[in-house]
Design a protein around this motif. Sequence first.
Motif, PDB file in Angstrom:
ATOM      1  N   SER A  84      67.744   5.745  54.377  1.00 21.80           N
ATOM      2  CA  SER A  84      68.474   6.772  55.130  1.00 21.80           C
ATOM      3  C   SER A  84      69.957   6.821  54.792  1.00 21.80           C
ATOM      4  O   SER A  84      70.638   7.794  55.141  1.00 21.80           O
ATOM      5  N   GLY A  85      70.475   5.772  54.145  1.00 23.30           N
ATOM      6  CA  GLY A  85      71.892   5.728  53.839  1.00 23.30           C
ATOM      7  C   GLY A  85      72.762   5.481  55.054  1.00 23.30           C
ATOM      8  O   GLY A  85      73.959   5.797  55.044  1.00 23.30           O
ATOM      9  N   ARG A  86      72.190   4.913  56.109  1.00 26.27           N
ATOM     10  CA  ARG A  86      72.923   4.693  57.365  1.00 26.27           C
ATOM     11  C   ARG A  86      73.286   3.227  57.519  1.00 26.27           C
ATOM     12  O   ARG A  86      72.567   2.342  57.066  1.00 26.27           O
ATOM     13  N   ASP A  87      74.429   2.986  58.199  1.00 26.38           N
ATOM     14  CA  ASP A  87      74.862   1.613  58.479  1.00 26.38           C
ATOM     15  C   ASP A  87      74.537   1.168  59.898  1.00 26.38           C
ATOM     16  O   ASP A  87      74.825   0.030  60.259  1.00 26.38           O
ATOM     17  N   ASP A  88      73.966   2.067  60.698  1.00 26.14           N
ATOM     18  CA  ASP A  88      73.765   1.746  62.117  1.00 26.14           C
ATOM     19  C   ASP A  88      72.310   1.500  62.479  1.00 26.14           C
ATOM     20  O   ASP A  88      71.930   1.570  63.644  1.00 26.14           O
ATOM     21  N   VAL A  89      71.462   1.210  61.495  1.00 24.75           N
ATOM     22  CA  VAL A  89      70.056   0.931  61.772  1.00 24.75           C
ATOM     23  C   VAL A  89      69.937  -0.432  62.441  1.00 24.75           C
ATOM     24  O   VAL A  89      70.474  -1.427  61.949  1.00 24.75           O
ATOM     25  N   THR A  90      69.240  -0.479  63.563  1.00 20.83           N
ATOM     26  CA  THR A  90      69.031  -1.734  64.301  1.00 20.83           C
ATOM     27  C   THR A  90      67.582  -2.187  64.135  1.00 20.83           C
ATOM     28  O   THR A  90      66.657  -1.392  64.314  1.00 20.83           O
ATOM     29  N   ALA A  91      67.411  -3.439  63.794  1.00 15.98           N
ATOM     30  CA  ALA A  91      66.063  -3.988  63.609  1.00 15.98           C
ATOM     31  C   ALA A  91      65.319  -4.032  64.936  1.00 15.98           C
ATOM     32  O   ALA A  91      65.923  -4.114  66.008  1.00 15.98           O
ATOM     33  N   LEU A 270      40.339 -11.650  79.983  1.00 19.30           N
ATOM     34  CA  LEU A 270      41.798 -11.690  80.016  1.00 19.30           C
ATOM     35  C   LEU A 270      42.385 -11.443  78.622  1.00 19.30           C
ATOM     36  O   LEU A 270      43.342 -10.684  78.469  1.00 19.30           O
ATOM     37  N   LEU A 271      41.805 -12.058  77.608  1.00 21.64           N
ATOM     38  CA  LEU A 271      42.390 -12.014  76.275  1.00 21.64           C
ATOM     39  C   LEU A 271      42.354 -10.615  75.674  1.00 21.64           C
ATOM     40  O   LEU A 271      43.336 -10.167  75.056  1.00 21.64           O
ATOM     41  N   LEU A 272      41.232  -9.909  75.824  1.00 23.20           N
ATOM     42  CA  LEU A 272      41.124  -8.576  75.223  1.00 23.20           C
ATOM     43  C   LEU A 272      42.120  -7.591  75.831  1.00 23.20           C
ATOM     44  O   LEU A 272      42.799  -6.864  75.085  1.00 23.20           O
ATOM     45  N   PRO A 273      42.270  -7.545  77.158  1.00 23.07           N
ATOM     46  CA  PRO A 273      43.324  -6.669  77.704  1.00 23.07           C
ATOM     47  C   PRO A 273      44.728  -7.086  77.280  1.00 23.07           C
ATOM     48  O   PRO A 273      45.593  -6.235  77.075  1.00 23.07           O
ATOM     49  N   PHE A 274      44.957  -8.405  77.154  1.00 21.93           N
ATOM     50  CA  PHE A 274      46.267  -8.857  76.684  1.00 21.93           C
ATOM     51  C   PHE A 274      46.589  -8.246  75.319  1.00 21.93           C
ATOM     52  O   PHE A 274      47.692  -7.750  75.078  1.00 21.93           O
ATOM     53  N   GLY A 275      45.619  -8.305  74.407  1.00 19.34           N
ATOM     54  CA  GLY A 275      45.833  -7.741  73.079  1.00 19.34           C
ATOM     55  C   GLY A 275      45.990  -6.236  73.106  1.00 19.34           C
ATOM     56  O   GLY A 275      46.861  -5.665  72.438  1.00 19.34           O
ATOM     57  N   LEU A 276      45.156  -5.557  73.897  1.00 24.04           N
ATOM     58  CA  LEU A 276      45.221  -4.097  74.009  1.00 24.04           C
ATOM     59  C   LEU A 276      46.574  -3.649  74.540  1.00 24.04           C
ATOM     60  O   LEU A 276      47.182  -2.692  74.035  1.00 24.04           O
ATOM     61  N   LEU A 277      47.067  -4.334  75.554  1.00 22.47           N
ATOM     62  CA  LEU A 277      48.337  -3.952  76.151  1.00 22.47           C
ATOM     63  C   LEU A 277      49.490  -4.124  75.172  1.00 22.47           C
ATOM     64  O   LEU A 277      50.457  -3.350  75.199  1.00 22.47           O
ATOM     65  N   MET A 278      49.415  -5.104  74.287  1.00 22.47           N
ATOM     66  CA  MET A 278      50.470  -5.274  73.307  1.00 22.47           C
ATOM     67  C   MET A 278      50.471  -4.150  72.280  1.00 22.47           C
ATOM     68  O   MET A 278      51.520  -3.740  71.775  1.00 22.47           O
ATOM     69  N   VAL A 279      49.281  -3.637  71.958  1.00 20.85           N
ATOM     70  CA  VAL A 279      49.213  -2.486  71.049  1.00 20.85           C
ATOM     71  C   VAL A 279      49.883  -1.280  71.687  1.00 20.85           C
ATOM     72  O   VAL A 279      50.706  -0.590  71.066  1.00 20.85           O
ATOM     73  N   VAL A 280      49.548  -1.021  72.933  1.00 25.30           N
ATOM     74  CA  VAL A 280      50.159   0.108  73.645  1.00 25.30           C
ATOM     75  C   VAL A 280      51.660  -0.111  73.789  1.00 25.30           C
ATOM     76  O   VAL A 280      52.467   0.803  73.616  1.00 25.30           O
ATOM     77  N   GLY A 281      52.040  -1.366  74.101  1.00 23.45           N
ATOM     78  CA  GLY A 281      53.460  -1.670  74.198  1.00 23.45           C
ATOM     79  C   GLY A 281      54.179  -1.437  72.882  1.00 23.45           C
ATOM     80  O   GLY A 281      55.306  -0.919  72.854  1.00 23.45           O
ATOM     81  N   GLY A 282      53.534  -1.785  71.768  1.00 24.37           N
ATOM     82  CA  GLY A 282      54.129  -1.553  70.455  1.00 24.37           C
ATOM     83  C   GLY A 282      54.335  -0.080  70.176  1.00 24.37           C
ATOM     84  O   GLY A 282      55.340   0.325  69.579  1.00 24.37           O
ATOM     85  N   ILE A 283      53.387   0.755  70.618  1.00 21.87           N
ATOM     86  CA  ILE A 283      53.538   2.205  70.454  1.00 21.87           C
ATOM     87  C   ILE A 283      54.733   2.699  71.259  1.00 21.87           C
ATOM     88  O   ILE A 283      55.569   3.481  70.768  1.00 21.87           O
ATOM     89  N   ARG A 290      62.614   5.234  68.063  1.00 19.20           N
ATOM     90  CA  ARG A 290      62.751   6.555  67.430  1.00 19.20           C
ATOM     91  C   ARG A 290      63.714   7.430  68.219  1.00 19.20           C
ATOM     92  O   ARG A 290      64.545   8.141  67.646  1.00 19.20           O
ATOM     93  N   ALA A 291      63.610   7.339  69.557  1.00 19.66           N
ATOM     94  CA  ALA A 291      64.527   8.114  70.401  1.00 19.66           C
ATOM     95  C   ALA A 291      65.965   7.638  70.237  1.00 19.66           C
ATOM     96  O   ALA A 291      66.911   8.415  70.417  1.00 19.66           O
ATOM     97  N   ALA A 292      66.150   6.359  69.899  1.00 24.39           N
ATOM     98  CA  ALA A 292      67.489   5.810  69.702  1.00 24.39           C
ATOM     99  C   ALA A 292      68.020   6.081  68.300  1.00 24.39           C
ATOM    100  O   ALA A 292      69.156   5.713  67.985  1.00 24.39           O
ATOM    101  N   TYR A 296      61.060   4.121  62.826  1.00 19.77           N
ATOM    102  CA  TYR A 296      60.104   3.184  62.244  1.00 19.77           C
ATOM    103  C   TYR A 296      58.695   3.756  62.344  1.00 19.77           C
ATOM    104  O   TYR A 296      58.348   4.401  63.351  1.00 19.77           O
ATOM    105  N   ARG A 297      57.888   3.479  61.346  1.00 19.33           N
ATOM    106  CA  ARG A 297      56.502   3.923  61.376  1.00 19.33           C
ATOM    107  C   ARG A 297      55.726   3.070  62.378  1.00 19.33           C
ATOM    108  O   ARG A 297      55.745   1.838  62.299  1.00 19.33           O
ATOM    109  N   THR A 298      55.065   3.720  63.322  1.00 21.69           N
ATOM    110  CA  THR A 298      54.383   2.997  64.399  1.00 21.69           C
ATOM    111  C   THR A 298      53.370   2.004  63.846  1.00 21.69           C
ATOM    112  O   THR A 298      53.281   0.864  64.329  1.00 21.69           O
ATOM    113  N   ARG A 299      52.617   2.412  62.853  1.00 22.84           N
ATOM    114  CA  ARG A 299      51.589   1.511  62.310  1.00 22.84           C
ATOM    115  C   ARG A 299      52.209   0.252  61.722  1.00 22.84           C
ATOM    116  O   ARG A 299      51.673  -0.851  61.866  1.00 22.84           O
TER     117      ARG A 299
END
Length: 536
Positions: A84-91, A270-283, A290-292, A296-299
């Motif tokens: 992008s040629g930008r200096d303000d990209v935040t990881a 418990l484990l399967l919802p934990f994993g599912l929620l992290m996927v949704v959280g990542g989205i 992106r709004a900021a 970044y590509r969601t995938r």
Amino acid sequence: MPPSTESPIANHKSRLFVPGDLNGFFGLVVDNLSILGFIAAALVGLFGVPAEIVFGRMFPGTALGVLVGNLLYTWMARRLAARSGRDDVTAMPLGLDAPTSIGMALLVLGPAFAGMRARGLDPQAAGIATWQLGMASLVIMGALKLVLSFAGDAITRWVPRAALLGSIGGAALVLLGFLPLVETLRSPVVGLVTLGLLLYALVAKGRLPLRIPGVLFAFLVGLALYYGLGLAGALPGFALPRTVPLAPVLPWPSLGFLEGLPAAVPYLSLLLPFGLLMVVGGINVSESARAAGDDYRTRDVLLVEAVSTLVAGVCGGVAQTTPYIGQPAYKHMGARSGYTLLTGLFIGLGGMLGIVSGLVQWLPLAVLAPIIVYVGVDISVQAFHSTRREHAIAVALAFLPAVAYLLTIKFGNPAWIAPERFAELYASVDGHGLPELATIVVLGNGFIITAMLWATILVAMIDARPRRAVGCLLLAAALTAFGIIHSVHPQGAIYLPWELEGLRRTIAWQFAGAYAALAVVLALLSLQGEAKRAAQ
């Protein structure tokens, strides 16, 4: 000399470190240390897991996952800045996920260790088996996240936001809010001051000296109070920590997780919802970044958290990594890509060298618990704010199964109720329906999936989608029959329905039948609308 044909963007090189990265580093490191500290306090202090297993076996692999994830997110930020040629990209900030990491300690690893000890296993053997269970749990969640990273958007279409956020919001408020609040107030001066400063800095947006990050400021004040008052003899129960000497540990990949897979099966609800929620959280985190201004590509974001979780699990870790929702906050601090690199190196290498474990042993629960309380309350509030107003009641409904699980944790504590008395109460029929204790336990078992289903059903009713509600009710009936939700085993194990006998069989079929009966009634009611449309 002919003019250069190279794009200025292709030649762009942003600085690796900027002053704002120091603020971001302290904030992200304190978040990770606080979660590690609470895991250690819960496993070692509350359940009695041998400290050398927690610090010497569980933590190095867990820290490696943080290192891998932060290195990848740093690379992604550098790549985006170059393109992008930008200096303000935040990881993207990555660390240990607070709700599921603490949930692993309080709901999976701790109870599993206690159960093994109750069956006569010595502490060392029970600790090793618990560690292998944690590895297996992490591999299961990592594999699920890896698969779902390619279908994340579809998941958000299938499961309403009220169900996803409500289920984790209930667990956050009850388990991350209430339980740590009790620990906070066991040392009221330290705990309440720390919690109050967190609320002042993070909620009220109060000014702090030298622009110190709010979490770091509250953390330092809490530590000063704890050790100052303790050494002065003004803190009940104070004692300097008995540290465990630790040698450097290189977390090599191993197949130890295979040994823990059979023990992980009862905890799949418990484990399967934990994993599912992290996927949704990542989205959601990707959308927030992106709004900021950082696209970044969601995938890619989801794949990094899946890979880092899998690496941690295979190498001995017990807590999953996730991108943090606060990426815009780190951008406002002035952080760019250096802070994730520094955090990854500090947590990762420090975890392998024993430095992180050494620090964690000096972190008192009275200072860590308020941070977790704030996280729990904040997640619960987010569940309402990020949901459509008409669906808010579904979020509140989703909180209730978590309350039942909280009661189950307390009632199941042998120090409160002897196992013989617990079994007696569980089977005590008083002529007013099913036994009260059994009802509470059954409601709490599989509470995250139950909460997701209840909220999904109610949202479908609100949105006038009766067929969807009927389908979810029938799914709930099927899951109940196999103990995936509403398990009649006090420990929450799954089973085949024809294996049940006596009262447990009655309870299982009563709950499954209730869902099926409601499905039939709703299906019949939906015919009214179809008949009306046909008449028109």
